[in-house]
Design a protein around this motif. Structure first.
Motif, PDB file in Angstrom:
ATOM      1  N   ALA A 145       0.824  -1.202   0.000  1.00  0.00           N
ATOM      2  CA  ALA A 145       0.000   0.000   0.000  1.00  0.00           C
ATOM      3  C   ALA A 145       0.861   1.257   0.000  1.00  0.00           C
ATOM      4  O   ALA A 145       0.582   2.218  -0.728  1.00  0.00           O
ATOM      5  CB  ALA A 145      -0.936  -0.010   1.206  1.00  0.00           C
ATOM      6  N   ARG A 146       1.897   1.258   0.800  1.00  0.00           N
ATOM      7  CA  ARG A 146       2.783   2.423   0.857  1.00  0.00           C
ATOM      8  C   ARG A 146       3.531   2.600  -0.466  1.00  0.00           C
ATOM      9  O   ARG A 146       3.689   3.732  -0.946  1.00  0.00           O
ATOM     10  CB  ARG A 146       3.761   2.283   2.018  1.00  0.00           C
TER      11      ARG A 146
ATOM     12  N   ASN B 123       1.037   3.961  -2.848  1.00  0.00           N
ATOM     13  CA  ASN B 123       0.346   5.165  -2.371  1.00  0.00           C
ATOM     14  C   ASN B 123      -1.169   4.992  -2.432  1.00  0.00           C
ATOM     15  O   ASN B 123      -1.916   5.854  -2.907  1.00  0.00           O
ATOM     16  CB  ASN B 123       0.760   6.400  -3.177  1.00  0.00           C
ATOM     17  N   VAL B 124      -1.631   3.846  -1.929  1.00  0.00           N
ATOM     18  CA  VAL B 124      -3.056   3.538  -1.862  1.00  0.00           C
ATOM     19  C   VAL B 124      -3.353   2.928  -0.495  1.00  0.00           C
ATOM     20  O   VAL B 124      -2.462   2.769   0.337  1.00  0.00           O
ATOM     21  CB  VAL B 124      -3.478   2.537  -2.965  1.00  0.00           C
ATOM     22  N   THR B 125      -4.604   2.596  -0.271  1.00  0.00           N
ATOM     23  CA  THR B 125      -5.002   1.837   0.911  1.00  0.00           C
ATOM     24  C   THR B 125      -5.544   0.490   0.462  1.00  0.00           C
ATOM     25  O   THR B 125      -6.358   0.423  -0.475  1.00  0.00           O
ATOM     26  CB  THR B 125      -6.078   2.586   1.726  1.00  0.00           C
TER      27      THR B 125
ATOM     28  N   GLU C 229      -8.492   4.636  -2.785  1.00  0.00           N
ATOM     29  CA  GLU C 229      -7.642   5.821  -2.744  1.00  0.00           C
ATOM     30  C   GLU C 229      -7.007   5.905  -1.356  1.00  0.00           C
ATOM     31  O   GLU C 229      -7.585   5.453  -0.365  1.00  0.00           O
ATOM     32  CB  GLU C 229      -8.470   7.083  -3.020  1.00  0.00           C
ATOM     33  N   ARG C 230      -5.829   6.500  -1.268  1.00  0.00           N
ATOM     34  CA  ARG C 230      -5.083   6.512  -0.017  1.00  0.00           C
ATOM     35  C   ARG C 230      -5.883   7.155   1.116  1.00  0.00           C
ATOM     36  O   ARG C 230      -6.388   8.266   0.988  1.00  0.00           O
ATOM     37  CB  ARG C 230      -3.760   7.249  -0.205  1.00  0.00           C
TER      38      ARG C 230
ATOM     39  N   PRO D 137      -2.662   2.783   5.693  1.00  0.00           N
ATOM     40  CA  PRO D 137      -2.383   2.027   4.471  1.00  0.00           C
ATOM     41  C   PRO D 137      -3.186   0.734   4.376  1.00  0.00           C
ATOM     42  O   PRO D 137      -3.513   0.294   3.277  1.00  0.00           O
ATOM     43  CB  PRO D 137      -0.880   1.743   4.564  1.00  0.00           C
TER      44      PRO D 137
END
Length: 340
Positions: A243-244, A247-249, A305-306, A310
């Motif tokens: 996720a990091r 750059n998302v969740t 979306e972030r 995360p």
């Protein structure tokens, strides 16, 4: 019982190499200063080490299982890039009184894992040295065969999060070992191991000799996976890394996880163990939502979306707990920070 000190480097090498079949991609194998590989695409390379004590216990592991695990843990990294595993190099360091047969057994396990998990892959070289404990370092290579690498940094909002392989079973096996075959200080003991194997064979097998779905790495790539990685340190921790990087969740669904992984090989695996247990070495991947998942992958969530966190489970943030060699945290029931 012949030891490595009695046989010497040349004799030990001969004994080890007798256990290994050649790699199909090697036009020149062991015997010279380097091996030579034939490749049809970009080469991927990864390496890993295992040290007696923090990474395995000879009181628990057989040499064959150790060799299998050495291969499997590296083959899964190659698969996670969407590559076909082609070759391994393996270096050993050990005390001079180490039985030669132990290294031969490790080599047989390496060879068997390659043959079953990644047919055509084989050991093409390595090194021998001396150390106060058994130490093994493996470098694995794979061929992308013209495909683009699947990284962990390209997951996109709207993707499906999916997983293939065992999940939490190896960590459960480690918990059982520390609970039943270790003293008060966490030192491994062989007493009771045979009985534990008979009662909890699936969990211990997942810990000692994991069998990740190596072939699904290429299948995922060809199906259009946007991101993928090997899960060696626990689902929550490795999902956090993906996720990091992207750059998302990653929003995971406990109901989907339990539906697919709550019972594995006849063993009930709690959600906490599934999320935080490590060393299963399965494949975590993200796919566009409008494609059919390759057989063997199970949906466990979605990419968003972030958000602030995360990783979320059922919409709530989940701390990235899992295996880390530099922290005291231990997953599930495990009573030591060290791996088996």
């Amino acid at each position: 019982m012949t030891t490595v000190g009695e046989l010497g480097e040349s004799g030990v090498l001969k004994r080890v190499l007798e256990q290994l079949r050649p790699a199909e991609a090697a036009s020149l194998g062991p015997g010279d200063d380097c091996a030579v590989l034939t490749s049809t695409g970009d080469l991927v390379v990864t390496s890993d080490t295992m040290i007696e004590g923090p990474d395995f216990r000879l009181a628990w592991h057989s040499g064959y299982e150790l060799g299998w695990k050495l291969a499997a843990t590296n083959l899964s990294d190659v698969a996670s890039m969407g590559a076909r595993a082609t070759a391994l190099t393996v270096s050993f360091a050990c005390p001079s009184d180490t039985p030669v047969e132990l290294l031969a057994e490790v080599s047989r396990g390496l060879d068997a894992a390659c043959a079953e998990l990644a047919p055509g892959c084989g050991v093409i070289g390595g090194d021998l040295s001396r150390a106060p404990m058994l130490f093994a370092a493996v470098t694995a290579m794979g061929d992308l065969e013209g495909r683009a690498p699947v990284t962990r940094s390209a997951a996109r909002a709207g993707d499906v999060v999916a997983y293939a392989g065992d999940l939490g079973l190896a960590g459960l096996g480690l918990s059982l070992l520390f609970a039943n075959c270790a003293d008060a200080n966490g030192e491994a003991q062989s007493a009771g191991l045979a009985e534990l194997r008979s009662q909890h064979g699936a969990a211990l097998s997942a810990q000692f000799a994991p069998s990740p779905p190596i072939h699904l790495g290429v299948a995922a790539s060809e199906a259009g996976a946007t991101a993928m990685m090997d899960v060696s340190d626990g689902l929550a921790l490795d999902a956090n890394r993906m996720a990091r990087a992207s750059n998302v969740t990653l929003e995971l669904s406990s109901s989907e996880i339990i539906r697919s992984f709550g019972a594995q090989r006849g063993v009930k695996v709690p959600l906490e163990a599934i999320l935080e247990g490590g060393e299963d070495h399965g494949l975590l991947a993200c796919f566009p939502k409008d494609i059919e998942l390759p057989t063997g992958f199970h949906p466990i969530g979605a990419v968003r979306e972030r958000q602030d966190a995360p990783v979320q489970v059922d919409g709530k943030s989940y701390a990235p707990r899992g295996w880390d060699p530099y922290t005291e945290y231990t997953p599930g029931l495990t009573t030591s920070k060290e791996r088996a």
